[in-house]
Design a protein around this motif. Structure first.
Motif, PDB file in Angstrom:
ATOM      1  N   LEU A   1      -6.412  -1.607   1.344  1.00  0.00           N
ATOM      2  CA  LEU A   1      -6.161  -0.414   2.137  1.00  0.00           C
ATOM      3  C   LEU A   1      -6.450  -0.724   3.597  1.00  0.00           C
ATOM      4  CD1 LEU A   1      -5.607   2.666   2.309  1.00  0.00           C
ATOM      5  CD2 LEU A   1      -8.036   3.013   1.858  1.00  0.00           C
TER       6      LEU A   1
ATOM      7  N   CYS B   1       0.952   5.302   0.054  1.00  0.00           N
ATOM      8  CA  CYS B   1       0.196   6.529   0.265  1.00  0.00           C
ATOM      9  C   CYS B   1       1.031   7.714  -0.179  1.00  0.00           C
ATOM     10  CB  CYS B   1      -0.192   6.672   1.734  1.00  0.00           C
ATOM     11  SG  CYS B   1      -1.402   5.437   2.238  1.00  0.00           S
TER      12      CYS B   1
ATOM     13  N   ILE C   1      -1.334   1.036 -11.462  1.00  0.00           N
ATOM     14  CA  ILE C   1      -1.706   1.648 -10.185  1.00  0.00           C
ATOM     15  C   ILE C   1      -3.115   2.211 -10.268  1.00  0.00           C
ATOM     16  CG2 ILE C   1       0.673   2.218  -9.538  1.00  0.00           C
ATOM     17  CD1 ILE C   1       0.158   5.061 -10.453  1.00  0.00           C
TER      18      ILE C   1
ATOM     19  N   TYR D   1     -10.659  -4.019   0.283  1.00  0.00           N
ATOM     20  CA  TYR D   1     -10.019  -4.674  -0.860  1.00  0.00           C
ATOM     21  C   TYR D   1     -10.441  -3.983  -2.153  1.00  0.00           C
ATOM     22  CZ  TYR D   1      -7.997  -8.525   1.736  1.00  0.00           C
ATOM     23  OH  TYR D   1      -7.229  -9.270   2.578  1.00  0.00           O
TER      24      TYR D   1
ATOM     25  N   VAL E   1      -4.458   8.377  -1.974  1.00  0.00           N
ATOM     26  CA  VAL E   1      -3.858   7.047  -1.878  1.00  0.00           C
ATOM     27  C   VAL E   1      -3.494   6.556  -3.272  1.00  0.00           C
ATOM     28  CG1 VAL E   1      -4.182   4.676  -1.085  1.00  0.00           C
ATOM     29  CG2 VAL E   1      -5.246   6.553   0.157  1.00  0.00           C
ATOM     30  N   THR E   2      -2.297   6.002  -3.395  1.00  0.00           N
ATOM     31  CA  THR E   2      -1.858   5.361  -4.634  1.00  0.00           C
ATOM     32  C   THR E   2      -1.650   3.883  -4.354  1.00  0.00           C
ATOM     33  OG1 THR E   2      -0.750   7.370  -5.385  1.00  0.00           O
ATOM     34  CG2 THR E   2      -0.122   5.308  -6.452  1.00  0.00           C
ATOM     35  N   LEU E   3      -2.427   3.031  -5.009  1.00  0.00           N
ATOM     36  CA  LEU E   3      -2.378   1.588  -4.777  1.00  0.00           C
ATOM     37  C   LEU E   3      -1.700   0.900  -5.956  1.00  0.00           C
ATOM     38  CD1 LEU E   3      -5.996   1.046  -3.435  1.00  0.00           C
ATOM     39  CD2 LEU E   3      -3.908   1.135  -2.097  1.00  0.00           C
ATOM     40  N   THR E   4      -0.700   0.105  -5.666  1.00  0.00           N
ATOM     41  CA  THR E   4      -0.023  -0.686  -6.692  1.00  0.00           C
ATOM     42  C   THR E   4      -0.732  -2.023  -6.839  1.00  0.00           C
ATOM     43  OG1 THR E   4       2.090   0.347  -6.163  1.00  0.00           O
ATOM     44  CG2 THR E   4       2.157  -1.704  -7.412  1.00  0.00           C
TER      45      THR E   4
ATOM     46  N   SER F   1      -5.036  -6.616  -7.807  1.00  0.00           N
ATOM     47  CA  SER F   1      -5.743  -6.240  -6.580  1.00  0.00           C
ATOM     48  C   SER F   1      -4.769  -5.583  -5.608  1.00  0.00           C
ATOM     49  CB  SER F   1      -6.395  -7.467  -5.937  1.00  0.00           C
ATOM     50  OG  SER F   1      -5.403  -8.383  -5.496  1.00  0.00           O
ATOM     51  N   ALA F   2      -5.342  -4.895  -4.646  1.00  0.00           N
ATOM     52  CA  ALA F   2      -4.590  -4.277  -3.556  1.00  0.00           C
ATOM     53  C   ALA F   2      -5.550  -4.109  -2.395  1.00  0.00           C
ATOM     54  CB  ALA F   2      -4.011  -2.932  -3.990  1.00  0.00           C
TER      55      ALA F   2
ATOM     56  N   LEU G   1       0.856  -1.190   0.000  1.00  0.00           N
ATOM     57  CA  LEU G   1       0.000   0.000   0.000  1.00  0.00           C
ATOM     58  C   LEU G   1       0.888   1.234   0.000  1.00  0.00           C
ATOM     59  CD1 LEU G   1      -2.585   1.616   0.445  1.00  0.00           C
ATOM     60  CD2 LEU G   1      -2.316   1.198   2.880  1.00  0.00           C
TER      61      LEU G   1
END
Length: 691
Positions: free
Chosen positions: A123, A17, A152, A103, A136-139, A120-121, A15
C-alpha cells in the motif's frame, strides 16, 4: 532508520482501492513527499477471499504480516482451515515518514515447519487522504509467479498526522543517531526502531499443568492430546499424552515479549492420530495485556469450539540483559561496566537470583568467502545469533560475499552448558532465507577475548561448507550457580523442526546402539572370565527365556494384523513411517544415554567430570557421618510430600538432568571446530596477487 532494508521493485503487485486503481510500477520517489513528521496509521484487517490452498486437505491456516521497511509492525492471529478468513483485527502503527510503503504478506501456518508463502501486496502511503477512513482491496501476488491468482485482502486504513510532542520525539531520535558512538553506548545503544524489531521487553513463563474433561476424538472414547502455543513467531508444542481425557503435562517454557502491551497467546489443543491429520479439540487465548507483572497467575481456560479446560500458570517478568550495539561500544570494554558484571557473578552472590548464571558477549565481526546464493553470483547475508531460545539478528549486507557486520550481542546465561549457535543466511524477499552456513560453540569451550575464525558447517554440523566467520566471545559466570542449575531440567528448544524419517540417521543410530550393547556384552564376558567356568544350565535357561519372548511377539503381531486389515493402504504407510521415526528416536535416546555415561568418565567436558567427582566426595563424607537409612528416609519423605508441598511442581530426576548436559558422540562431532584454510581468505589472495 538504522540498517533499513533496500526495497526491491514490486511492479507486478497492483493496489486496488475502492475509488481508484493505482499502478505501483512507479517508485515512491516519483511521488511528492508529505511534510516531515510522524504519522499514525490505523489499520483494520477485515477479511480475505479466495486465498491459496497450501495444505494437503485443500485448505490453509492463514495469517497476515504487516511490514514497513524491514520491520514487522503487526501480525494477525491465525485462522485455521479457512480460505475466506475473517479477522476483524485492529492495529495502530506510528510511521516516521511516508516514503516506505506498507507491505502486506500472507502466510500459511505450519507448526514445526517453515510457513508457506500465500502472496503479498503493498500500500502506497503517499496516496492516502489524511484523517479519512479508506477501504482498500489488495490483490495478492507472488513476484515469482505473477500470473497466479492468490486471492484478495480487505482492509480499512486511516492516516493521521501526529503533532507536537510526537513530532519532537521523532526529531530527537534523528538528532541522537547522528551523535558519537560514545553517546550511543548509553542504554541499549540503538535507535528505538531497531530495538523494537529485535529485542524483547519482557519474558512470559508458562507452565502447562493439565487438561480437564477434554473432548473424546478416538473410537475408544479417549484422546491422545497435545497442545500448541504461539506468540507472534514463537511456537511451542507440548508432549503427547496417550489415551486420556484428563492429561497431566507439567511442562514449563518461556516466550519473549516484544510489545509493551504484551500481545495474545494463541493456544490450540489437538488429538494425535497415526497415519492421518490430527483432530482439532479446541482453542483458547491468553491476553497478556490484562495480566499484572512480577506475579504468577493461575488460569483455567475454557476451550472454544470444543470441550474441556486447560490449566496454566503464567508469569510476566522484566527482560534479562540483552542488547545489540556497534563494535565501538560494548559492555566489557567499559571498565566500570565490566567490574559491575564481575561483581554480579562473584562467588559471594551465590544465592542471588539462581536463574542468572552468567553473562555472554558475542562480537560478530565479519565473514569471508561465503557461498553465492543469488543468480548474480552474490549474496545478501545476515547473521542470526542464538542461545537456547534467545535469538538476535544482525542487519543485512547486500550483494557481498565478504560482509562486515561489526555488531556486539549480549545475553544472560541461564545454563552454562548451553551451546551458542551462529547461522548465516541469505535474505530473499517474500521467500524463506537461504542457508549459507552455521557454527555451534559450547559456552564452556570458549576462550575469552580471543578473535577466532570459525569454519562454517552444513545444517547438520557434520561437515564444512563455504566460508568462515570471525567471532570474539567472552563468558563470565558463577561456577556454583552453574553447578546447581545442572541438576534441574534442561531448557528445550521449541523452534526446532520435528524429526523426520531418514535412512542414514536410522542406520547411524542403530550402529551407535550396537556399540553400546557391545560394551555391555564385553563387560559380561569379562565378568564370566572372572569365574572361569562354563554353565550349561544357565545357557538352557537363557534359551527358554528368549523362546518365550519370541512367542509373545508373534501373538502380538497376529493381533496387529487383524486390526490392520481395517485400515486403508495409505494409512498403513503413514503408520509405518511414524513407527520408524519412533524407533529412530528411541535408538538415538538409548545410544545417547550410553555415550553420555562414557563421555562423563572420558572427561569430554572437564567441568561436568569435576562436578561428578565433587558430588561423590560430598556424598562419601555425608555417609561417614550419617547412616544410609536416614538419608534414604529423608529422600523418600521429600519425594512423597513434594506434590503436597508444591502441587504444580515439575517432576525431575537429578541424575538424568546431569547426564542431559553431557554431549553424546554425535554432539561432540557437531561442536568440534574445523581448521580454516588460510589460502581461502580473500585478504590472503589479495596479498598474493600484489606480490
Amino acid at each position: 532508520m538504522l540498517d533499513s532494508c533496500k526495497l526491491k521493485s514490486a511492479c507486478n503487485l497492483p493496489l486496488i482501492c475502492n475509488k481508484k486503481i493505482h499502478t505501483v510500477g512507479t517508485s515512491n520517489a516519483d511521488v511528492p513527499l508529505a511534510d516531515p513528521g510522524m504519522y499514525q496509521l490505523d489499520i483494520t484487517l477485515k477479511r480475505g477471499q479466495s486465498l491459496a490452498a497450501r495444505d494437503r486437505g485443500g485448505t490453509s491456516d492463514p495469517y497476515v504480516k504487516f511490514k514497513i521497511g524491514r520491520k514487522e509492525v503487526f501480525r494477525s492471529k491465525i485462522i485455521h482451515k479457512n480460505l475466506n478468513p475473517v479477522w476483524e483485527e485492529k492495529a495502530c502503527v506510528l510511521v516516521d515518514h511516508l516514503r516506505e510503503p506498507l507491505y502486506i504478506k500472507v502466510f500459511d501456518y505450519d507448526f514445526g515447519l517453515q510457513d508457506d508463502f500465500m502472496g503479498s501486496a503493498f500500500l502506497d502511503l503517499t496516496q492516502l487522504e489524511l484523517n479519512r477512513s479508506t477501504d482498500v482491496t489488495l490483490t495478492l501476488k507472488d513476484p515469482h509467479y505473477p500470473d497466479h491468482d492468490l486471492g484478495i485482502i480487505l482492509l480499512s486504513v486511516v492516516l493521521t498526522p501526529k503533532e507536537g510532542e510526537s513530532r519532537d520525539v521523532t526529531m530527537l531520535m534523528r538528532k541522537s543517531w547522528k551523535r558519537s558512538s560514545k553517546f550511543q553506548s548509553q542504554s541499549l545503544r540503538l535507535s528505538d526502531q531497531h530495538r523494537k524489531s529485535h529485542l524483547w521487553r519482557g519474558i512470559v513463563s508458562i507452565t502447562l499443568i493439565e487438561g480437564r474433561d477434554l473432548k473424546a476424538m478416538d473410537s475408544n472414547g479417549l484422546s491422545d492430546p497435545y497442545v500448541k502455543f504461539r506468540l507472534g513467531h514463537q511456537k511451542y508444542k507440548s508432549k503427547i499424552m496417550p489415551k486420556t481425557l484428563n492429561p497431566q503435562w507439567r511442562e514449563q517454557f518461556d516466550f519473549h515479549l516484544y510489545e509493551e502491551r504484551g500481545g495474545i497467546i494463541d493456544i490450540t489443543a489437538w488429538d494425535k492420530d497415526a497415519g492421518k491429520r490430527d483432530d482439532f479439540i479446541g482453542r483458547c487465548q491468553v491476553d497478556l495485556s490484562a495480566l499484572s507483572r512480577e506475579q504468577t497467575h493461575k488460569m483455567e481456560l475454557q476451550l472454544e469450539e470444543g470441550e474441556g479446560h486447560l490449566v496454566l500458570l503464567v508469569t510476566l517478568t522484566a527482560s534479562a540483559t540483552v542488547s545489540i550495539s556497534d563494535l565501538s561500544a560494548n559492555s566489557l570494554e567499559d571498565q566500570k561496566e565490566r567490574e559491575e558484571i564481575l561483581k554480579r557473578y562473584s562467588p559471594l552472590r551465590i544465592f542471588h537470583n539462581l536463574k542468572d548464571v552468567g553473562f555472554l558477549q558475542v562480537k560478530v565481526i565479519r565473514a569471508e568467502g561465503l557461498m553465492a546464493a543469488d543468480v548474480t553470483g552474490k549474496s545478501d547475508p545476515f547473521c542470526v545469533v542464538e542461545l537456547n531460545n534467545d535469538r538476535l539478528l544482525t542487519h543485512t549486507v547486500y550483494k557481498n560475499l565478504n560482509p562486515e557486520w561489526n555488531k556486539v550481542f549480549t545475553f544472560n546465561i541461564k545454563d552454562i552448558h548451553s551451546v551458542l549457535e551462529v547461522t548465516v543466511y541469505d535474505e530473499d524477499r517474500d521467500r524463506s532465507a537461504d542457508f549459507l552456513g552455521k557454527v555451534a560453540i559450547p559456552l564452556l569451550s570458549i576462550q575469552n577475548g580471543e578473535q577466532k575464525a570459525y569454519v562454517l558447517k552444513n545444517k547438520q554440523l557434520t561437515g564444512p561448507t563455504k566460508g568462515v566467520i570471525y567471532l570474539e566471545i567472552d563468558v563470565i559466570f558463577n561456577a556454583v550457580k552453574a553447578s546447581l542449575r545442572t541438576l534441574i531440567p534442561k531448557e528445550q528448544k521449541y523452534i526446532e523442526e520435528e524429526n523426520r524419517l531418514s535412512k542414514q540417521l536410522l542406520l547411524r543410530n542403530f550402529i551407535r546402539m550396537k556399540r553400546c550393547v557391545m560394551v555391555l556384552v564385553n563387560a559380561a564376558y569379562y565378568i564370566n572370565s572372572c569365574f572361569d567356568w562354563d554353565s550349561p544350565p544357565r545357557s538352557l535357561a537363557a534359551f527358554v527365556v528368549v523362546e518365550d519372548m519370541l512367542e509373545d511377539e508373534e501373538e502380538e503381531d497376529d493381533k496387529d494384523d487383524k486390526d490392520g486389515e481395517k485400515k486403508g493402504f495409505i494409512n498403513k504407510i503413514y503408520a509405518i513411517q511414524e513407527v520408524c521415526v519412533s524407533v529412530q528416536n528411541i535408538l538415538d535416546e538409548v545410544a545417547s544415554f550410553g555415550e553420555r555415561i562414557k563421555n562423563t568418565f572420558n572427561w569430554t567436558v572437564p567441568f561436568l567430570s569435576w562436578l561428578a567427582i565433587v558430588a561423590l566426595c560430598v556424598f562419601t563424607v555425608v555417609l561417614y557421618f550419617i547412616p544410609l537409612r536416614y538419608i534414604v528416609l529423608v529422600w523418600g519423605i521429600n519425594k512423597f510430600t513434594k506434590k503436597l508441598r508444591s502441587p504444580y511442581a515439575i517432576d525431575n530426576n537429578e541424575l538424568l538432568d546431569f547426564l542431559s548436559r553431557v554431549p553424546s558422540d554425535v554432539q561432540v562431532v557437531q561442536y568440534q571446530e574445523l581448521k580454516p584454510d588460510p589460502s581461502h581468505s580473500p585478504y590472503k589472495r589479495k596479498k598474493n596477487n600484489l606480490g
